[in-house]
Design a protein around this motif. Structure first.
Motif, PDB file in Angstrom:
ATOM      1  N   THR A  24      -9.215 -16.992  30.516  1.00  0.00           N
ATOM      2  CA  THR A  24      -9.196 -17.700  29.247  1.00  0.00           C
ATOM      3  C   THR A  24      -7.963 -18.591  29.179  1.00  0.00           C
ATOM      4  O   THR A  24      -6.850 -18.136  29.441  1.00  0.00           O
ATOM      5  CB  THR A  24      -9.158 -16.697  28.070  1.00  0.00           C
ATOM      6  OG1 THR A  24     -10.251 -15.798  28.210  1.00  0.00           O
ATOM      7  CG2 THR A  24      -9.252 -17.408  26.740  1.00  0.00           C
ATOM      8  N   THR A  25      -8.157 -19.862  28.861  1.00  0.00           N
ATOM      9  CA  THR A  25      -7.035 -20.768  28.634  1.00  0.00           C
ATOM     10  C   THR A  25      -7.081 -21.205  27.174  1.00  0.00           C
ATOM     11  O   THR A  25      -7.932 -20.753  26.412  1.00  0.00           O
ATOM     12  CB  THR A  25      -7.102 -21.995  29.563  1.00  0.00           C
ATOM     13  OG1 THR A  25      -8.228 -22.797  29.217  1.00  0.00           O
ATOM     14  CG2 THR A  25      -7.196 -21.590  31.031  1.00  0.00           C
ATOM     15  N   LEU A  26      -6.211 -22.094  26.794  1.00  0.00           N
ATOM     16  CA  LEU A  26      -6.142 -22.518  25.405  1.00  0.00           C
ATOM     17  C   LEU A  26      -7.431 -23.203  24.943  1.00  0.00           C
ATOM     18  O   LEU A  26      -7.943 -22.906  23.865  1.00  0.00           O
ATOM     19  CB  LEU A  26      -4.950 -23.469  25.217  1.00  0.00           C
ATOM     20  CG  LEU A  26      -4.573 -23.809  23.795  1.00  0.00           C
ATOM     21  CD1 LEU A  26      -4.254 -22.563  22.984  1.00  0.00           C
ATOM     22  CD2 LEU A  26      -3.388 -24.759  23.777  1.00  0.00           C
ATOM     23  N   ASN A  27      -7.991 -24.098  25.768  1.00  0.00           N
ATOM     24  CA  ASN A  27      -9.159 -24.877  25.364  1.00  0.00           C
ATOM     25  C   ASN A  27     -10.437 -24.580  26.141  1.00  0.00           C
ATOM     26  O   ASN A  27     -11.473 -25.178  25.872  1.00  0.00           O
ATOM     27  CB  ASN A  27      -8.866 -26.373  25.493  1.00  0.00           C
ATOM     28  CG  ASN A  27      -7.761 -26.808  24.567  1.00  0.00           C
ATOM     29  OD1 ASN A  27      -7.713 -26.391  23.414  1.00  0.00           O
ATOM     30  ND2 ASN A  27      -6.863 -27.631  25.066  1.00  0.00           N
ATOM     31  N   SER A  28     -10.353 -23.698  27.120  1.00  0.00           N
ATOM     32  CA  SER A  28     -11.530 -23.466  27.956  1.00  0.00           C
ATOM     33  C   SER A  28     -11.485 -22.086  28.584  1.00  0.00           C
ATOM     34  O   SER A  28     -10.507 -21.350  28.451  1.00  0.00           O
ATOM     35  CB  SER A  28     -11.607 -24.537  29.045  1.00  0.00           C
ATOM     36  OG  SER A  28     -10.452 -24.493  29.853  1.00  0.00           O
ATOM     37  N   ILE A  29     -12.574 -21.767  29.276  1.00  0.00           N
ATOM     38  CA  ILE A  29     -12.617 -20.572  30.113  1.00  0.00           C
ATOM     39  C   ILE A  29     -12.966 -21.028  31.520  1.00  0.00           C
ATOM     40  O   ILE A  29     -13.671 -22.009  31.703  1.00  0.00           O
ATOM     41  CB  ILE A  29     -13.624 -19.526  29.600  1.00  0.00           C
ATOM     42  CG1 ILE A  29     -15.017 -20.132  29.460  1.00  0.00           C
ATOM     43  CG2 ILE A  29     -13.173 -18.912  28.305  1.00  0.00           C
ATOM     44  CD1 ILE A  29     -16.105 -19.120  29.202  1.00  0.00           C
ATOM     45  N   LEU A  70     -14.588 -16.955  19.016  1.00  0.00           N
ATOM     46  CA  LEU A  70     -13.903 -16.918  20.311  1.00  0.00           C
ATOM     47  C   LEU A  70     -13.170 -18.224  20.641  1.00  0.00           C
ATOM     48  O   LEU A  70     -12.380 -18.259  21.575  1.00  0.00           O
ATOM     49  CB  LEU A  70     -14.911 -16.619  21.421  1.00  0.00           C
ATOM     50  CG  LEU A  70     -15.622 -15.279  21.361  1.00  0.00           C
ATOM     51  CD1 LEU A  70     -16.686 -15.204  22.445  1.00  0.00           C
ATOM     52  CD2 LEU A  70     -14.645 -14.127  21.480  1.00  0.00           C
ATOM     53  N   ARG A  71     -13.430 -19.261  19.897  1.00  0.00           N
ATOM     54  CA  ARG A  71     -12.882 -20.576  20.224  1.00  0.00           C
ATOM     55  C   ARG A  71     -11.365 -20.656  20.135  1.00  0.00           C
ATOM     56  O   ARG A  71     -10.743 -21.409  20.868  1.00  0.00           O
ATOM     57  CB  ARG A  71     -13.485 -21.649  19.316  1.00  0.00           C
ATOM     58  CG  ARG A  71     -14.918 -21.923  19.609  1.00  0.00           C
ATOM     59  CD  ARG A  71     -15.462 -23.006  18.737  1.00  0.00           C
ATOM     60  NE  ARG A  71     -16.905 -23.061  18.885  1.00  0.00           N
ATOM     61  CZ  ARG A  71     -17.706 -23.706  18.081  1.00  0.00           C
ATOM     62  NH1 ARG A  71     -17.212 -24.381  17.058  1.00  0.00           N
ATOM     63  NH2 ARG A  71     -18.994 -23.696  18.291  1.00  0.00           N
ATOM     64  N   PHE A  72     -10.775 -19.919  19.221  1.00  0.00           N
ATOM     65  CA  PHE A  72      -9.338 -20.036  18.990  1.00  0.00           C
ATOM     66  C   PHE A  72      -8.571 -18.822  19.476  1.00  0.00           C
ATOM     67  O   PHE A  72      -7.395 -18.674  19.193  1.00  0.00           O
ATOM     68  CB  PHE A  72      -9.078 -20.296  17.498  1.00  0.00           C
ATOM     69  CG  PHE A  72      -9.858 -21.480  16.993  1.00  0.00           C
ATOM     70  CD1 PHE A  72      -9.493 -22.771  17.343  1.00  0.00           C
ATOM     71  CD2 PHE A  72     -10.988 -21.306  16.208  1.00  0.00           C
ATOM     72  CE1 PHE A  72     -10.216 -23.866  16.909  1.00  0.00           C
ATOM     73  CE2 PHE A  72     -11.729 -22.401  15.769  1.00  0.00           C
ATOM     74  CZ  PHE A  72     -11.339 -23.675  16.121  1.00  0.00           C
ATOM     75  N   SER A  73      -9.244 -17.980  20.220  1.00  0.00           N
ATOM     76  CA  SER A  73      -8.643 -16.760  20.725  1.00  0.00           C
ATOM     77  C   SER A  73      -8.132 -16.985  22.153  1.00  0.00           C
ATOM     78  O   SER A  73      -8.735 -17.710  22.930  1.00  0.00           O
ATOM     79  CB  SER A  73      -9.688 -15.647  20.725  1.00  0.00           C
ATOM     80  OG  SER A  73      -9.203 -14.511  21.385  1.00  0.00           O
ATOM     81  N   THR A  74      -7.020 -16.342  22.468  1.00  0.00           N
ATOM     82  CA  THR A  74      -6.519 -16.392  23.847  1.00  0.00           C
ATOM     83  C   THR A  74      -6.752 -15.054  24.549  1.00  0.00           C
ATOM     84  O   THR A  74      -6.317 -14.869  25.677  1.00  0.00           O
ATOM     85  CB  THR A  74      -5.014 -16.733  23.883  1.00  0.00           C
ATOM     86  OG1 THR A  74      -4.316 -15.794  23.067  1.00  0.00           O
ATOM     87  CG2 THR A  74      -4.764 -18.144  23.406  1.00  0.00           C
ATOM     88  N   SER A  75      -7.435 -14.137  23.864  1.00  0.00           N
ATOM     89  CA  SER A  75      -7.726 -12.848  24.487  1.00  0.00           C
ATOM     90  C   SER A  75      -8.819 -13.020  25.550  1.00  0.00           C
ATOM     91  O   SER A  75      -9.542 -14.008  25.560  1.00  0.00           O
ATOM     92  CB  SER A  75      -8.147 -11.828  23.425  1.00  0.00           C
ATOM     93  OG  SER A  75      -9.315 -12.265  22.770  1.00  0.00           O
ATOM     94  N   ASP A  76      -8.916 -12.016  26.392  1.00  0.00           N
ATOM     95  CA  ASP A  76      -9.906 -12.067  27.476  1.00  0.00           C
ATOM     96  C   ASP A  76     -11.320 -12.174  26.920  1.00  0.00           C
ATOM     97  O   ASP A  76     -11.664 -11.541  25.920  1.00  0.00           O
ATOM     98  CB  ASP A  76      -9.800 -10.821  28.353  1.00  0.00           C
ATOM     99  CG  ASP A  76      -8.534 -10.806  29.189  1.00  0.00           C
ATOM    100  OD1 ASP A  76      -7.904 -11.873  29.326  1.00  0.00           O
ATOM    101  OD2 ASP A  76      -8.172  -9.729  29.693  1.00  0.00           O
ATOM    102  N   ILE A  77     -12.134 -12.977  27.580  1.00  0.00           N
ATOM    103  CA  ILE A  77     -13.530 -13.157  27.192  1.00  0.00           C
ATOM    104  C   ILE A  77     -14.393 -12.595  28.313  1.00  0.00           C
ATOM    105  O   ILE A  77     -14.158 -12.881  29.496  1.00  0.00           O
ATOM    106  CB  ILE A  77     -13.830 -14.651  26.937  1.00  0.00           C
ATOM    107  CG1 ILE A  77     -13.053 -15.115  25.714  1.00  0.00           C
ATOM    108  CG2 ILE A  77     -15.329 -14.880  26.771  1.00  0.00           C
ATOM    109  CD1 ILE A  77     -13.171 -16.596  25.415  1.00  0.00           C
ATOM    110  N   GLU A  78     -15.366 -11.798  27.945  1.00  0.00           N
ATOM    111  CA  GLU A  78     -16.274 -11.182  28.900  1.00  0.00           C
ATOM    112  C   GLU A  78     -17.516 -12.058  29.082  1.00  0.00           C
ATOM    113  O   GLU A  78     -17.860 -12.848  28.198  1.00  0.00           O
ATOM    114  CB  GLU A  78     -16.694  -9.793  28.411  1.00  0.00           C
ATOM    115  CG  GLU A  78     -15.535  -8.831  28.231  1.00  0.00           C
ATOM    116  CD  GLU A  78     -14.866  -8.456  29.532  1.00  0.00           C
ATOM    117  OE1 GLU A  78     -15.577  -8.330  30.558  1.00  0.00           O
ATOM    118  OE2 GLU A  78     -13.636  -8.305  29.533  1.00  0.00           O
ATOM    119  N   ALA A  79     -18.189 -11.888  30.193  1.00  0.00           N
ATOM    120  CA  ALA A  79     -19.390 -12.680  30.493  1.00  0.00           C
ATOM    121  C   ALA A  79     -20.460 -12.524  29.418  1.00  0.00           C
ATOM    122  O   ALA A  79     -21.154 -13.489  29.085  1.00  0.00           O
ATOM    123  CB  ALA A  79     -19.953 -12.292  31.854  1.00  0.00           C
ATOM    124  N   VAL A  80     -20.601 -11.329  28.836  1.00  0.00           N
ATOM    125  CA  VAL A  80     -21.633 -11.103  27.814  1.00  0.00           C
ATOM    126  C   VAL A  80     -21.355 -11.886  26.528  1.00  0.00           C
ATOM    127  O   VAL A  80     -22.262 -12.085  25.730  1.00  0.00           O
ATOM    128  CB  VAL A  80     -21.802  -9.598  27.491  1.00  0.00           C
ATOM    129  CG1 VAL A  80     -22.330  -8.847  28.693  1.00  0.00           C
ATOM    130  CG2 VAL A  80     -20.513  -8.998  26.984  1.00  0.00           C
TER     131      VAL A  80
END
Length: 182
Positions: A129-134, A156-166
């Motif tokens: 996860t980056t600031l503007n993209s994954i 999820l757009r403004f979060s910097t936490s980890d994003i899962e594939a689901v």
């Protein structure tokens, strides 16, 4: 009469062999992107993309000094690739950013593909996860795919936490397709 039939058979054989060869002009593999290979030296860019335009500091390229960025354009002006060179004694390409949707991987993934397409063709190693993209990294591959956070659900757009594939929608479009060689 026998000579004519032999000549016809020979010509048909050549036509058949030629038609079976796969067009690699816009094919992305682990070691090549179209005519560019992992071992192509920066100074060979003009001859590698002989039918296209190579844009960069040509004085530096001709001297064998690595420019920071090299852009490849089709003769009609369409942006094909952006290349970043390494700083080795004989510079080669370190990173390739695909700009043209005609380029596709051996598994059929290109800039017009979606996250679901990636999941169907590749096992995912990790998602960063980056600031503007994954950034999606497939297992056992030098490829990586960037998806804009605008493609994600609003929470999820403004979060910097980890994003899962689901959490990534199947129809999320690829923003950048890149290949990194070390």
């Amino acid at each position: 009469m026998k000579k004519i039939s032999r000549v016809i058979a020979l010509v048909l054989g050549f036509v058949l062999i030629h038609s079976c060869q796969k067009d690699t002009t816009f094919l992305i593999t682990e070691t090549s992107v179209g005519p560019l290979t992992k071992s192509t030296a920066v100074r060979e860019m003009e001859s590698t993309f002989i039918n296209d335009s190579v844009v960069g500091d040509t004085v530096r390229i001709n001297l064998g000094v690595s420019p920071k960025k090299i852009e490849i354009y089709e003769k009609g002006g369409k942006h094909l690739l952006t290349l970043t060179a390494n700083s080795d004694s004989i510079p080669t390409v370190e990173n390739v950013r695909v700009m043209d949707p005609r380029y596709v991987t051996e598994k059929g993934i290109g800039l017009k593909s979606t996250f679901k397409d990636i999941q169907n063709k590749y096992d995912i190693k990790k998602i960063v996860t980056t600031l503007n993209s994954i950034v999606v990294f497939p297992k056992g591959s030098n490829l990586y795919f960037t998806i804009d956070k605008e493609q994600l659900p609003e929470n999820l757009r403004f979060s910097t936490s980890d994003i899962e594939a689901v959490q990534i929608p199947d129809d999320a479009k690829i923003k950048y397709l890149m290949l990194g060689w070390e």
